[in-house]
Write a protein that holds these residues in place. Structure first.
Motif, PDB file in Angstrom:
ATOM      1  N   ALA A   1      10.926   8.092   1.391  1.00 49.94           N
ATOM      2  CA  ALA A   1      10.558   7.847   2.919  1.00 49.94           C
ATOM      3  C   ALA A   1       9.511   6.882   2.825  1.00 49.94           C
ATOM      4  N   MET A   2       8.373   7.055   1.929  1.00 52.70           N
ATOM      5  CA  MET A   2       7.376   6.177   1.940  1.00 52.70           C
ATOM      6  C   MET A   2       7.549   4.870   1.361  1.00 52.70           C
ATOM      7  N   LYS A   3       8.449   4.729   0.158  1.00 48.15           N
ATOM      8  CA  LYS A   3       8.710   3.678  -0.322  1.00 48.15           C
ATOM      9  C   LYS A   3       9.675   2.820   0.706  1.00 48.15           C
ATOM     10  N   SER A   4      10.499   3.328   1.343  1.00 49.01           N
ATOM     11  CA  SER A   4      11.433   2.697   2.202  1.00 49.01           C
ATOM     12  C   SER A   4      10.667   2.025   3.496  1.00 49.01           C
ATOM     13  N   ILE A   5       9.735   2.900   3.899  1.00 49.14           N
ATOM     14  CA  ILE A   5       9.094   2.251   4.949  1.00 49.14           C
ATOM     15  C   ILE A   5       8.229   1.184   4.503  1.00 49.14           C
ATOM     16  N   GLY A   6       7.670   1.468   3.319  1.00 50.42           N
ATOM     17  CA  GLY A   6       6.858   0.234   2.616  1.00 50.42           C
ATOM     18  C   GLY A   6       7.725  -0.883   2.566  1.00 50.42           C
TER      19      GLY A   6
ATOM     20  N   GLY B   1       0.884  -1.192   0.065  1.00 50.52           N
ATOM     21  CA  GLY B   1       0.075   0.069  -0.159  1.00 50.52           C
ATOM     22  C   GLY B   1       0.822   1.430   0.185  1.00 50.52           C
ATOM     23  N   LEU B   2       1.821   1.024   0.938  1.00 48.63           N
ATOM     24  CA  LEU B   2       2.832   2.352   0.935  1.00 48.63           C
ATOM     25  C   LEU B   2       3.494   2.582  -0.303  1.00 48.63           C
ATOM     26  N   VAL B   3       4.092   1.575  -0.918  1.00 50.74           N
ATOM     27  CA  VAL B   3       4.890   1.560  -2.279  1.00 50.74           C
ATOM     28  C   VAL B   3       4.079   2.442  -3.281  1.00 50.74           C
ATOM     29  N   ALA B   4       2.723   1.728  -3.466  1.00 48.86           N
ATOM     30  CA  ALA B   4       1.784   1.989  -4.383  1.00 48.86           C
ATOM     31  C   ALA B   4       1.269   3.560  -4.141  1.00 48.86           C
ATOM     32  N   TRP B   5       1.150   3.945  -3.134  1.00 48.90           N
ATOM     33  CA  TRP B   5       0.648   5.234  -2.661  1.00 48.90           C
ATOM     34  C   TRP B   5       1.683   6.131  -3.364  1.00 48.90           C
TER      35      TRP B   5
END
Lengths: 291, 470
Positions: free
Chosen positions: B255-260, A58-62
């Motif tokens: 950051a978003m991708k890394s936390i992902g 979800g985070l990566v897609a977001w």
């Protein structure tokens, strides 16, 4: 954000993120249900795995939906110091050397003080273990000690060959690590002269069970009856060292360099196997000065 | 002035007391370059996070003691057997604590992934030349982290006091014992006396859960601080030079991708822990010094050390009363050479190439044939040792005698690395001469909206356009 510029790819990312977070919600709940109702960990684990993976996807897609795959250039500043800074640093170092260099005695004594303090703390480290006093060169085998199995049962000298290895200990020291011994019975004629010399009884031979290579228990007996000759071998399962039990357990394969120490055998009045004494050398792997 | 939201008010409140607003801005706008191979370090970091969290849970149940107890838990085959407290507590955690087996297996899987990710990260840094000036210090810190990761794995593996871990400790004991002059004393200090003693589990426990993790956290901090200070390396490409970093800003995309990625790593570890048994100590049984089992294998990252012990020929050196034991060569010298060489890689390369310049642009492996060939040769050597560590399993599977497999691998250990060196260097030169794959960049596309205005947007991933080749 203007809807008109939302491409199909971005719409797909949006839907992926929504679906992933929805799965994550379901996964977390499934894990809770799994914990409450199941006796095994499978549903709990899978639910948690779905929750975590869902959040991740979800985070990566977001992030991708926000369309932030950007190429920003940032300047890389030189890490080296400028000549002016270097001069200031040098001046600082020079003045420090001058300031402290004048008092040689203080400098030397303070260094000696710290060193002796460190040495003082070595003592308590020594308490971690006693000094070796040759314990490793002795085992619990004594002249007359009966060979007993892990259950405490002595070995009758008249018993028929087992066709397998039996692990024995001295009577009264069952389970003691350095005294583990393997014993086997073979037709006496098969034993080499040096193996038989005073150390066997009725075809019984006994060796320390601790591999002389790295200390594992030599637990495998391989017998190869294919012609031309029957091969009997002791094998250590850890590093595949091979010993010949018919010839003083000398190493015949693998990394071991020394034979397994042999235990002298005799038969007591009751007809049970006994030892004639301790091993003539240390068992197992050796330290540098024990060969 | 419009009313500020609750987040902004807390930010204001903090800033007015500790300041640092400009620093935070700098942090959020720091640029990180993108490449899949840069992810291994992150995977290592995140599996460490999983290790710490699952490890804390395990400490709440584990007993670091060799005190004998009679097992009376719910695993029937071992009921009534005398085992150590450590082993009993691991069985209790695995069979009688709901969720305990899951967390335990997650911890073990995360450890396997942790060391693997560290190794891949190290390989990436090596093969792209990222260790060159000014990053030699960070190479050494990373090297320290590799050693600590191995030490963490080894100590953790030893704690359950099962048959395999006890056998592993016994081998370690033999190797230390063989060290000339100090070996015997060292084993007495470590084990509290003659092998096996009653202290070792209780000593490895605090080392495993406190000393090593604290050191790892410390070095990770230093490792990241240096990456931050020196900025990340990048592959050459359009617009990328030695004087810039091209990539994404930390906030929000990186950051978003890394936390992902953190959650993805944790998710994979959890799935493995839920579905696949690992280190099923109840099958091995408690440690019994008079028992050993065939086909026993250490965790994968110890395999090459095991192989070194198995493949080294039965040689020892005697000089008067002094004996240099076989395991000094196979258990001390060979690992020492491997790890010693690894530590000084930046200086070896500098000596060989004479290149002492700063490098922020990475090499493709083919562009440095000598370095790449040396790396592949080293990996080949370690891989042969690794195979040697399971030579009995290979012999059993292929139905060949162990002696023959051993001889074959002994020859391979000597011959394969030079062959790998020559072949790799040749392949690098071949590849370097050829034009690489066309570099593609996503090109900006102008879209016309309903109102007749034009707006910029990125093209679909499906339609890449060729950009200038470097």
């Amino acid at each position: 954000m203007n809807d008109a510029v939302v491409t199909s790819g971005r719409r797909r990312l949006y839907r992926t993120a929504v679906a992933a977070f929805a799965f994550a919600v379901a996964g977390g709940l499934a894990a809770a249900v799994g914990y409450a109702t199941e006796s095994t960990d499978e549903l709990l684990g899978l639910g948690l795995a779905v929750a975590l993976t869902g959040i991740g996807v979800g985070l990566v897609a977001w992030a991708k939906f926000l369309d932030l795959d950007e190429h920003v250039a940032q300047r890389r500043d030189r890490l080296a110091t400028t000549p002016v800074e270097q001069d200031e640093l040098d001046a600082e170092i020079d003045s420090t050397i001058e300031l402290f260099g004048r008092r040689r005695l203080l400098l030397g004594l303070s260094a000696a003080a710290i060193l002796s303090m460190v040495i003082g703390f070595v003592g308590p480290l020594g308490s971690l273990g006693p000094k070796p006093r040759g314990e490793r060169r002795r085992t619990s085998w004594r002249a007359g000690a009966r060979l007993v199995t892990a259950d405490g049962a002595p070995i009758e000298a008249s018993a028929q060959p087992f066709g397998e290895l039996v692990t024995v200990f001295p009577d009264g020291a069952v389970g003691l690590d350095d005294s583990q011994v393997i014993v086997m019975k073979v037709p006496p004629a098969q034993l080499t002269a040096r193996t038989a010399a005073g150390a066997t009884a009725d075809g019984w031979v006994a060796y320390s069970k601790i591999c002389t290579h790295a200390g594992c228990s030599v637990g495998l007996l391989g017998v190869d009856t294919r012609p031309p000759e029957t091969l009997t071998q002791l094998v250590c399962p850890c590093h595949q060292s091979v010993f010949d039990p018919l010839d003083g357990a000398r190493p015949v394969g693998g990394p071991a360099t020394r034979s397994l120490p042999q235990l002298g055998l005799d038969v007591d009045a009751a007809g049970f196997l006994i030892a004639t004494g301790d091993f003539d050398r240390p068992v197992g792997p050796l330290a540098w000065d024990e060969a | 002035m419009r009313r500020r939201g609750v987040v902004a008010r807390y930010v204001d409140s903090l800033q007015s007391r500790v300041g640092g607003g400009s620093f935070v801005g700098k942090v959020l706008h720091k640029v990180f370059p993108n490449h899949f191979s840069f992810l291994w370090g992150e995977v290592a970091l995140y599996s460490f996070v999983v290790l710490v969290l699952t490890g804390i849970y395990l400490t709440l149940f584990f007993e670091g003691s060799q005190q004998p107890v009679v097992y009376d838990g719910s695993h029937e085959p071992l009921q009534g057997v005398e085992v150590s407290s450590a082993y009993e507590s691991v069985l209790r955690l695995s069979f009688d604590v709901k969720g305990g087996l899951l967390i335990r297996q997650m911890h073990h899987w995360a450890a396997l992934i942790f060391v693997g990710a560290v190794a891949l990260h190290l390989a990436r840094v090596y093969f792209t030349g990222a260790f060159r000036r000014p990053r030699e210090l960070n190479w050494v810190i990373g090297y320290g982290l590799l050693l600590l990761a191995l030490a963490a794995g080894l100590t953790g593996y030893s704690l359950p006091d099962d048959l395999l871990s006890g056998t592993g400790l016994r081998i370690i004991h033999a190797v230390i014992l063989a060290i000339p002059f100090v070996g015997e004393r060292l084993t007495y200090l470590l084990f509290g006396g003659e092998w096996p003693g009653t202290d070792i589990i209780g000593r490895l426990y605090p080392i495993h859960i406190l000393v090593i993790p604290a050191l790892i956290a410390l070095l990770v901090g230093g490792h990241l601080a240096l990456v931050w200070r020196q900025k990340h390396t990048q592959f050459p490409g359009p617009g990328r030079t030695e004087d810039n970093v091209v990539g994404e800003r930390v906030w929000p995309s990186f950051a978003m991708k890394s936390i992902g990625l953190l959650f993805l790593v944790a998710g994979v570890v959890t799935a493995l822990g839920a579905l696949f048994h690992v280190n099923a100590v109840w099958l091995y049984g408690p440690y019994d010094t008079a028992a050993a089992t065939s086909f026993s294998q250490p965790d994968w990252y110890i395999g090459f050390l095991e192989g070194s012990l198995r493949l080294f020929p039965p040689w020892e050196l005697r000089v008067g009363r002094l004996m240099i034991n076989n395991v000094v060569f196979s258990g001390v010298l060979i690992p020492g050479l491997i790890f010693g060489a690894l530590a000084v890689v930046p200086w070896i390369e500098r000596r060989l190439t004479g290149d002492d310049a700063e490098h922020h642009l990475l090499d493709r492996p083919r562009d440095a044939p000598g370095r790449t060939a040396l790396g592949v040769a080293s990996i080949t050597f370690v891989a042969v040792l690794f195979l040697g560590g399971s030579q009995d399993v290979i012999a059993g599977t292929l139905n060949i005698s162990i002696g023959r497999i051993t001889a074959l691998l002994q020859i391979a250990a000597l011959v394969a690395p030079p062959v790998a060196y020559v072949v790799t260097r040749w392949a690098c030169r071949e590849l370097a001469g050829r034009a690489g794959p066309e570099r593609t960049e996503r090109a900006g596309v102008i879209t016309r909206d309903a109102g007749g205005g034009y707006q910029g947007a990125d093209a679909d991933d499906d339609a890449p356009v060729e950009a200038a080749q470097r």
